[in-house]
Design a protein around this motif. Structure first.
Motif, PDB file in Angstrom:
ATOM      1  N   ILE A 228       2.715   8.930   6.782  1.00 55.03           N
ATOM      2  CA  ILE A 228       4.011   8.538   6.206  1.00 55.03           C
ATOM      3  C   ILE A 228       4.678   9.745   5.554  1.00 55.03           C
ATOM      4  N   VAL A 229       6.006   9.676   5.475  1.00 57.47           N
ATOM      5  CA  VAL A 229       6.802  10.708   4.822  1.00 57.47           C
ATOM      6  C   VAL A 229       7.524  10.061   3.646  1.00 57.47           C
ATOM      7  N   VAL A 230       7.362  10.643   2.473  1.00 52.96           N
ATOM      8  CA  VAL A 230       8.062  10.167   1.276  1.00 52.96           C
ATOM      9  C   VAL A 230       9.079  11.233   0.889  1.00 52.96           C
ATOM     10  N   LEU A 261       9.952   6.899   3.879  1.00 54.91           N
ATOM     11  CA  LEU A 261      10.423   6.194   2.690  1.00 54.91           C
ATOM     12  C   LEU A 261      11.269   7.141   1.863  1.00 54.91           C
ATOM     13  N   THR A 262      12.396   6.654   1.382  1.00 60.82           N
ATOM     14  CA  THR A 262      13.246   7.448   0.489  1.00 60.82           C
ATOM     15  C   THR A 262      13.089   6.920  -0.928  1.00 60.82           C
ATOM     16  N   VAL A 263      12.591   7.780  -1.823  1.00 56.81           N
ATOM     17  CA  VAL A 263      12.333   7.376  -3.206  1.00 56.81           C
ATOM     18  C   VAL A 263      13.271   8.128  -4.130  1.00 56.81           C
ATOM     19  N   PRO A 264      14.167   7.424  -4.843  1.00 56.88           N
ATOM     20  CA  PRO A 264      15.063   8.109  -5.773  1.00 56.88           C
ATOM     21  C   PRO A 264      14.317   8.572  -7.029  1.00 56.88           C
ATOM     22  N   VAL A 265      14.688   9.737  -7.516  1.00 56.16           N
ATOM     23  CA  VAL A 265      14.028  10.341  -8.672  1.00 56.16           C
ATOM     24  C   VAL A 265      14.968  10.265  -9.873  1.00 56.16           C
ATOM     25  N   ARG A 266      14.448   9.724 -10.969  1.00 51.96           N
ATOM     26  CA  ARG A 266      15.190   9.710 -12.221  1.00 51.96           C
ATOM     27  C   ARG A 266      14.178   9.691 -13.361  1.00 51.96           C
ATOM     28  N   PRO A 267      14.578  10.109 -14.565  1.00 51.17           N
ATOM     29  CA  PRO A 267      13.637  10.139 -15.689  1.00 51.17           C
ATOM     30  C   PRO A 267      12.993   8.782 -15.923  1.00 51.17           C
ATOM     31  N   GLY A 268      11.664   8.795 -16.133  1.00 50.57           N
ATOM     32  CA  GLY A 268      10.938   7.575 -16.422  1.00 50.57           C
ATOM     33  C   GLY A 268      10.229   6.971 -15.223  1.00 50.57           C
ATOM     34  N   ARG A 269      10.559   7.420 -14.012  1.00 53.09           N
ATOM     35  CA  ARG A 269       9.883   6.889 -12.823  1.00 53.09           C
ATOM     36  C   ARG A 269       8.564   7.631 -12.618  1.00 53.09           C
ATOM     37  N   ASN A 270       7.489   6.897 -12.436  1.00 49.04           N
ATOM     38  CA  ASN A 270       6.171   7.482 -12.211  1.00 49.04           C
ATOM     39  C   ASN A 270       5.977   7.659 -10.702  1.00 49.04           C
ATOM     40  N   LEU A 271       6.320   8.855 -10.210  1.00 54.08           N
ATOM     41  CA  LEU A 271       6.324   9.083  -8.772  1.00 54.08           C
ATOM     42  C   LEU A 271       4.924   9.031  -8.172  1.00 54.08           C
ATOM     43  N   SER A 272       3.933   9.506  -8.916  1.00 52.91           N
ATOM     44  CA  SER A 272       2.568   9.503  -8.368  1.00 52.91           C
ATOM     45  C   SER A 272       2.080   8.082  -8.131  1.00 52.91           C
ATOM     46  N   VAL A 273       2.370   7.175  -9.054  1.00 55.22           N
ATOM     47  CA  VAL A 273       1.967   5.774  -8.875  1.00 55.22           C
ATOM     48  C   VAL A 273       2.739   5.154  -7.723  1.00 55.22           C
ATOM     49  N   ILE A 274       4.021   5.471  -7.601  1.00 50.49           N
ATOM     50  CA  ILE A 274       4.836   4.937  -6.506  1.00 50.49           C
ATOM     51  C   ILE A 274       4.263   5.373  -5.162  1.00 50.49           C
ATOM     52  N   ILE A 275       3.857   6.641  -5.065  1.00 49.37           N
ATOM     53  CA  ILE A 275       3.303   7.145  -3.806  1.00 49.37           C
ATOM     54  C   ILE A 275       1.943   6.504  -3.526  1.00 49.37           C
ATOM     55  N   GLU A 276       1.143   6.276  -4.563  1.00 45.05           N
ATOM     56  CA  GLU A 276      -0.123   5.560  -4.372  1.00 45.05           C
ATOM     57  C   GLU A 276       0.118   4.173  -3.793  1.00 45.05           C
ATOM     58  N   VAL A 277       1.094   3.466  -4.355  1.00 42.09           N
ATOM     59  CA  VAL A 277       1.410   2.120  -3.880  1.00 42.09           C
ATOM     60  C   VAL A 277       1.938   2.172  -2.453  1.00 42.09           C
ATOM     61  N   ALA A 278       2.765   3.186  -2.156  1.00 46.35           N
ATOM     62  CA  ALA A 278       3.298   3.331  -0.800  1.00 46.35           C
ATOM     63  C   ALA A 278       2.169   3.530   0.208  1.00 46.35           C
ATOM     64  N   ALA A 279       1.171   4.332  -0.161  1.00 46.98           N
ATOM     65  CA  ALA A 279       0.029   4.572   0.733  1.00 46.98           C
ATOM     66  C   ALA A 279      -0.784   3.290   0.927  1.00 46.98           C
ATOM     67  N   ASP A 281       0.293   0.199   0.553  1.00 40.21           N
ATOM     68  CA  ASP A 281       1.113  -0.759   1.292  1.00 40.21           C
ATOM     69  C   ASP A 281       1.119  -0.424   2.781  1.00 40.21           C
ATOM     70  N   TYR A 282       1.158   0.882   3.109  1.00 40.05           N
ATOM     71  CA  TYR A 282       1.104   1.292   4.519  1.00 40.05           C
ATOM     72  C   TYR A 282      -0.213   0.843   5.148  1.00 40.05           C
ATOM     73  N   ARG A 283      -1.301   1.007   4.417  1.00 37.20           N
ATOM     74  CA  ARG A 283      -2.610   0.586   4.934  1.00 37.20           C
ATOM     75  C   ARG A 283      -2.646  -0.928   5.144  1.00 37.20           C
ATOM     76  N   MET A 284      -2.078  -1.689   4.204  1.00 33.43           N
ATOM     77  CA  MET A 284      -2.059  -3.144   4.341  1.00 33.43           C
ATOM     78  C   MET A 284      -1.232  -3.565   5.556  1.00 33.43           C
ATOM     79  N   LYS A 285      -0.124  -2.873   5.801  1.00 31.46           N
ATOM     80  CA  LYS A 285       0.700  -3.214   6.964  1.00 31.46           C
ATOM     81  C   LYS A 285      -0.067  -2.969   8.257  1.00 31.46           C
TER      82      LYS A 285
END
Length: 316
Positions: A228-230, A261-279, A281-285
């Motif tokens: 996947i590409v984030v 996946l396109t992930v918008p970046v703004r203060p307060g977003r935990n990008l590492s957790v988002i990418i973990e969830v994306a990975a 979710d990809y496995r579940m799909k």
């Protein structure tokens, strides 16, 4: 194409050199290999001398039945025109005629005790990976829960910092800043770092850090299949971002397509957790569990089973 020599093959597959050391730096241009059975019988009309020649039990047992003159002729013709290398597998004894012809023509003659069929697969996989079409992309490649995640985005958006946080959370860095991507098969892309940048991560304000020195060998990986590409981008309040994930976007690299996946970046977003969830979710799909489709089905079912009631006040 990547550059591969006979010496690379020898070192990677632990082959013993019997003759032709002067030809070890000869380049190999194709991942195809030949088992010259017809050539042992004297048929050289379509001899593919540009390929590595692999001799096993079948070829050499037939060779032993030839006359002395035929044996000399076959090995001289096998070594001229000059192939990249000749490999004797299955722990077979190297014929004297082959040893002399390889020495005379400067053809690397290599030996392995691995059975011929198994070694043929090993050699094909190695050459296929090293000689596969290659490109390079600006980004960071991380192994997250066994899923190769390529993080892209404009300079300064936070790709390396996100990778650093992922490594601290137990995942593995493959490449930072520049990712070399090889297409070993249709929709199979393998990413790796350039030799110069192995294990290195650049953090603005800190500089270059060696991830293996800081976090140990378990924190890095030499290559990984990209699944996947984030793409990280600065939050644009005027843009509508996907909130359901039903329509899967694709990114084409060479002849292969990857989930993007396109992930918008703004203060307060935990990008590492988002990418973990994306990975995850990809496995579940891939296992047949699609939360977005399940939610859409629930909504459709609710609409069908609970139609909108008429407005009583309006009716009056």
């Amino acid at each position: 194409m990547s550059f591969v020599t006979v010496r690379d093959v020898q070192e990677a597959l632990f082959l013993e050199l019997s003759a032709g050391e002067s030809g070890l730096d000869q380049p190999i241009h194709t991942s195809d290999i030949s088992r010259p059975g017809l050539e042992m019988a004297g048929y050289f009309n379509f001899y593919l001398a540009e390929r590595i020649q692999l001799l096993g039990k079948t070829e050499l047992s037939f060779f032993e039945k030839l006359t002395d003159d035929e044996r000399l002729d076959r090995m001289q013709r096998l070594c001229s025109p000059k192939p990249p290398a000749i490999i004797v597998a299955h722990e077979m004894e190297i014929p004297v005629e082959l040893l002399d012809a390889a020495t005379e023509n400067g053809v690397p003659l290599l030996f392995t005790d691995v059975p011929t069929t198994r070694f043929s697969g090993m050699l094909t996989n190695f050459l296929g990976g090293r000689l596969a079409p290659m490109t390079a992309l600006h980004g960071v490649l991380v192994d997250v829960y066994g899923i190769g995640v390529l993080i892209t985005g404009s300079s300064g958006v936070g790709k390396s910092e996100t990778a650093l946080e992922l490594v601290k959370r137990g995942h593995r860095l493959v490449a930072d800043d520049l990712v070399e991507i090889r297409q070993v098969a249709k929709n199979v892309l393998i990413g790796s770092p350039p030799k110069l940048l192995e294990h290195m991560l650049e953090i603005r304000g800190v500089g270059i850090v060696d991830m293996m020195t800081l976090f140990g060998a378990s924190a890095i990986k030499s290559d990984k299949r990209i699944l996947i590409v984030v793409d990280l981008e600065i939050w644009d309040p005027t843009k509508i971002y996907d909130r359901l994930g039903i329509d899967e976007k694709k990114l084409k690299i060479m002849d292969s397509e990857l989930t993007k996946l396109t992930v918008p970046v703004r203060p307060g977003r935990n990008l590492s957790v988002i990418i973990e969830v994306a990975a995850m979710d990809y496995r579940m799909k891939r296992l047949g569990v699609n939360a977005a489709e399940e939610f859409a089905n629930r909504v459709n079912s609710a609409i069908v089973n609970n139609p909108e009631q008429p407005n009583v006040e309006g009716a009056e």
